[in-house]
Design an enzyme around this catalytic site. Structure first.
Site, PDB file in Angstrom:
ATOM      1  N   ASP A 209       0.872  -1.158   0.000  1.00 44.09           N
ATOM      2  CA  ASP A 209       0.000   0.000   0.000  1.00 44.09           C
ATOM      3  C   ASP A 209       0.922   1.224   0.000  1.00 44.09           C
ATOM      4  O   ASP A 209       2.114   1.132   0.278  1.00 44.09           O
ATOM      5  CB  ASP A 209      -0.958  -0.001   1.197  1.00 44.09           C
ATOM      6  CG  ASP A 209      -2.202   0.852   0.902  1.00 44.09           C
ATOM      7  OD1 ASP A 209      -2.117   1.704   0.001  1.00 44.09           O
ATOM      8  OD2 ASP A 209      -3.235   0.681   1.567  1.00 44.09           O
TER       9      ASP A 209
HETATM   10  C1  BGC Z   1      -5.041   3.241  -0.168  1.00 41.94           C
HETATM   11  C2  BGC Z   1      -5.157   2.204  -1.279  1.00 41.94           C
HETATM   12  C3  BGC Z   1      -4.877   2.839  -2.607  1.00 41.94           C
HETATM   13  C4  BGC Z   1      -3.533   3.479  -2.576  1.00 41.94           C
HETATM   14  C5  BGC Z   1      -3.150   4.113  -3.879  1.00 41.94           C
HETATM   15  C6  BGC Z   1      -3.755   4.026  -0.259  1.00 41.94           C
HETATM   16  O1  BGC Z   1      -3.790   5.097   0.624  1.00 41.94           O
HETATM   17  O2  BGC Z   1      -5.118   2.599   1.066  1.00 41.94           O
HETATM   18  O3  BGC Z   1      -6.422   1.634  -1.262  1.00 41.94           O
HETATM   19  O4  BGC Z   1      -4.953   1.879  -3.634  1.00 41.94           O
HETATM   20  O5  BGC Z   1      -3.522   4.475  -1.570  1.00 41.94           O
HETATM   21  O6  BGC Z   1      -3.866   5.242  -4.112  1.00 41.94           O
END
Ligand code: BGC
Length: 699
Positions: A260
């Site tokens: 993430d």
């Molecule tokens: C979120 C994810 C997301 C990623 C990219 C993160 O803060 O938890 O769900 O895919 O950012 O934007």
């Protein structure tokens, strides 16, 4: 064709397969060429594959306009290897002006896997049309507590429903690009997501929190995103038990694991050893630090080889995916808007309809009062990474005005003055109130001066909305409430006074039209709750959004209520219709099956009313004679069945004994008990809605 290049920076000349030759090859031959290519790559080239790269200006723009372009990772111009181009979902493509579909929770309420596959395909086409080839829209985190701010991004509380909907998304999206399933695992508290340690025993993990991820992996998902939180003491991106033992080991996952974003990776060596393949969105712990860790022997180069093989395998697999018909004309096109409308129609849940208040007959309503701020607000979900910016949003007020016809006058009051709203209600033949939540109340927690998103501790409506409902219901008994939000809302205290209640979720850019169609009876509601709507907090597991450590026990949702013998306000799987259905003649293909066998369960469902409709038939299995503590019943099958008035259909489910296994954590394996099982078929998880019962034995 082969490319000759300087190898490993040591001056020797090596010959390695070109990327083109990898793409031309198939099956075993392609695997072999990838391995050969990886073998010929320098440590730097390998490490380059393993992280995103953002330029400084992209980081800056991202702060203002997140997801303004795809995030890139692992481009290698010398070797001709293209980057991964990642973009977010799951309610549409987060880039530019894409189609905004109803949020995942609303689509979970459709229980329609075929529709979900089509929706995901449309999103994938829009992503490809905007230069992305990697889609992060498949969020299947289990909703342990409805207060989770990102509830709207997932499909509900049940592992089986989550698995089927997630798998449908993977199938649909992967016709065009790589799908990423997230957030692995046990990510269901927002505000403590960067630090919380989820303590969970092995059996609970395997039976409750992981089966839906496994289902997506079995469907062939190209990628899995590790979660921010820790599980049993270890960050998910470093968690060898999750990533290496279970995902890549037991499940045989051949795709890549990406982190993430931003705080998703915390340590170079731990992440590399733990099984992370790609750090996103930028190399902080991978990149140079990873090169150094390999050079000093802290990370074996063979782990890099494995990671890069996974990355290249998926890049090659999808390099030529899709129809080729991509371009601006496919983004937010009419066809996709229609699909968003279909999903909104099918996901709306009719929770209550006393005296058949709904549908309203436009011909009989001279004046319709519409109240509540949300009626006139484009309300499509949170403002976090899943935010979609559609070209337009049909609000409920707009939808009602469009459909009301010339003989119905629609008057609107935003409700800021309840007495004015009551006056409008009193003067009208019926009143529609639109209340609930917005991206301010729930969603991905966004940093900033005002609170945006985050978790909900209190699942009730705002006091001013409750007052509004009280006032208008006293002024006019013909009041229907439309609820908006991404999760459960507590309705006790006001629902007794309101004859009709619809749950519309965040219904997407065509949502207002769908709500109006349901209200005026052009569409017969058919959505079913993908989560329990509790009476109050005492029906939920504990929830502390700031806790550093939390215990995820075996029971939540309907399983917890079944265990405690409690009745929720509205049960999991529940939803009314303007017609009536009857269930009869349950037939099991066998009384006994072996532990590696299966049986079919057949039932007949009829539309006994006067309107066409679609019923979601549900199959639950219970374990009355289990030697271990098991849920009273669990969802094991469902099917959406269209039925004309008077029509009957036979529905068939296949149950495999292995799908009934429990995880024996002492032995470390799945066990199919040789004992009796109960079968329930009907319209929701509530016993009174499950009229068909039978049993069989595994021998
Ligand atoms: C979120 C994810 C997301 C990623 C990219 C993160 O803060 O938890 O769900 O895919 O950012 O934007």
């Amino acid at each position: 064709m082969r490319v000759v290049r300087k190898g490993a920076g040591k001056g020797e000349v090596t010959s390695i397969p070109s990327w083109e030759s990898v793409l031309r090859a198939e099956g075993e031959e392609r695997e072999r060429l990838i391995k050969e290519l990886v073998r010929g790559m320098s440590v730097r080239q390998k490490v380059n594959q393993m992280a995103g790269r953002m330029r400084a200006w992209e980081m800056l723009v991202s702060l203002i306009r997140y997801n303004f372009r795809p995030f890139r990772a692992g481009e290698d111009r010398r070797l001709g290897i293209p980057p991964l181009r990642f973009t977010d979902g799951p309610r549409g493509v987060a880039l530019n002006r894409s189609t905004c579909f109803p949020v995942s929770m609303a689509r979970g309420a459709t229980w329609d896997v075929d529709l979900e596959e089509r929706v995901a395909e449309a999103m994938a086409v829009e992503a490809r049309s905007q230069g992305a080839d990697f889609f992060g829209g498949v969020c299947v985190n289990l909703l342990r507590h409805p207060g989770w701010g990102r509830a709207q991004e997932t499909f509900g509380e049940d592992p089986f429903l989550l698995g089927e909907m997630g798998a449908a998304m993977v199938r649909g999206a992967q016709k065009h690009l790589m799908a990423c399933v997230k957030h692995f695992a046990c990510n269901s508290i927002e505000e403590s997501r960067f630090y919380v340690d989820v303590r969970v025993d092995e059996r609970t993990l395997r039976e409750v929190y992981l089966p839906h991820f496994r289902r997506c992996v079995e469907e062939g998902a190209a990628a899995v995103m590790s979660a921010y939180n820790r599980v049993n003491g270890e960050y998910c991106a470093h968690n060898a038990h999750l990533l290496r033992d279970i995902l890549k080991g037991e499940w045989g996952f051949r795709g890549l694991v990406m982190s993430d974003f931003v705080f998703g990776t915390r340590d170079t060596v731990k992440a590399a050893l733990g099984g992370l393949d790609v750090e996103m969105p930028h190399a902080v712990f991978f990149g140079r630090r990873l090169v150094r860790a390999v050079r000093r022997g802290a990370v074996p180069e063979s782990l890099l080889d494995d990671a890069v093989t996974r990355i290249l395998r998926q890049k090659a697999r999808f390099a030529r995916a899709g129809t080729g018909d991509y371009g601006p004309h496919r983004v937010a096109c009419r066809e996709h808007a229609d699909l968003a409308l279909e999903a909104a129609r099918k996901g709306i849940v009719l929770l209550k309809n006393e005296g058949g208040l709904l549908p309203l007959e436009p011909g009989k309503i001279g004046k319709l009062a519409v109240v509540g701020k949300l009626a006139d607000l484009p309300n499509i979900g949170d403002r976090g990474s899943s935010r979609v910016r559609p070209p337009y949003v049909v609000t409920v007020l707009q939808g009602l005005r469009d459909l009301a016809g010339t003989n119905t006058e629609v008057i609107y009051r935003d409700g800021s003055d309840p007495s004015e709203a009551a006056e409008a209600a009193r003067s009208a033949d019926a009143c529609i109130a639109v209340v609930g939540l917005t991206g301010r109340d729930e969603g991905e927690a966004m940093p900033g001066p005002v609170k945006l998103g985050g978790d909900r501790e209190d699942l009730s409506l705002r006091m001013r909305d409750i007052v509004l409902l009280e006032t208008i219901s006293m002024a006019n008994p013909r009041c229907a409430v439309v609820l908006e939000g991404g999760s459960a809302i507590i309705t006790s205290g006001w629902r007794e006074r309101i004859p009709a209640v619809l749950m519309a979720w965040y219904p997407g850019m065509e949502g207002g039209r769908a709500v109006a169609e349901v209200i005026f009876g052009l569409v017969n509601p058919s959505g079913k709750l993908p989560l329990t709507f509790p009476e109050g907090n005492e029906q939920l597991p504990p929830f502390d959004k700031k806790a550093r450590s939390v215990e995820y026990g075996y029971y939540h949702g309907y399983r917890l209520l079944d265990r405690k013998g409690m009745r929720p306000a509205f049960p999991f799987g529940f939803g009314l219709s303007y017609t009536t259905y009857e269930y009869r003649s349950l037939r099991l293909s066998a009384e006994e099956i072996p532990a590696d066998g299966s049986l079919t369960v057949e039932a007949e469902v009829s539309n006994t009313g006067r309107r066409a409709g679609e019923e979601v038939v549900q199959l639950y299995v219970g374990y009355p004679a289990s030697a271990v503590d098991r849920p009273v019943k669990e969802l094991k099958g469902f099917l959406r069945v269209p039925l004309e008035p008077g029509e009957s259909r036979r529905v068939t489910f296949t149950l495999r004994a292995e799908d009934l296994a429990y995880y024996d954590d002492r032995a470390g394996r799945w066990v199919v008990e040789r004992t009796d099982y109960d079968v329930y078929v009907g319209a929701s998880s509530a016993l009174e809605d499950l009229p068909l019962r039978g049993s069989f034995r595994v021998t």
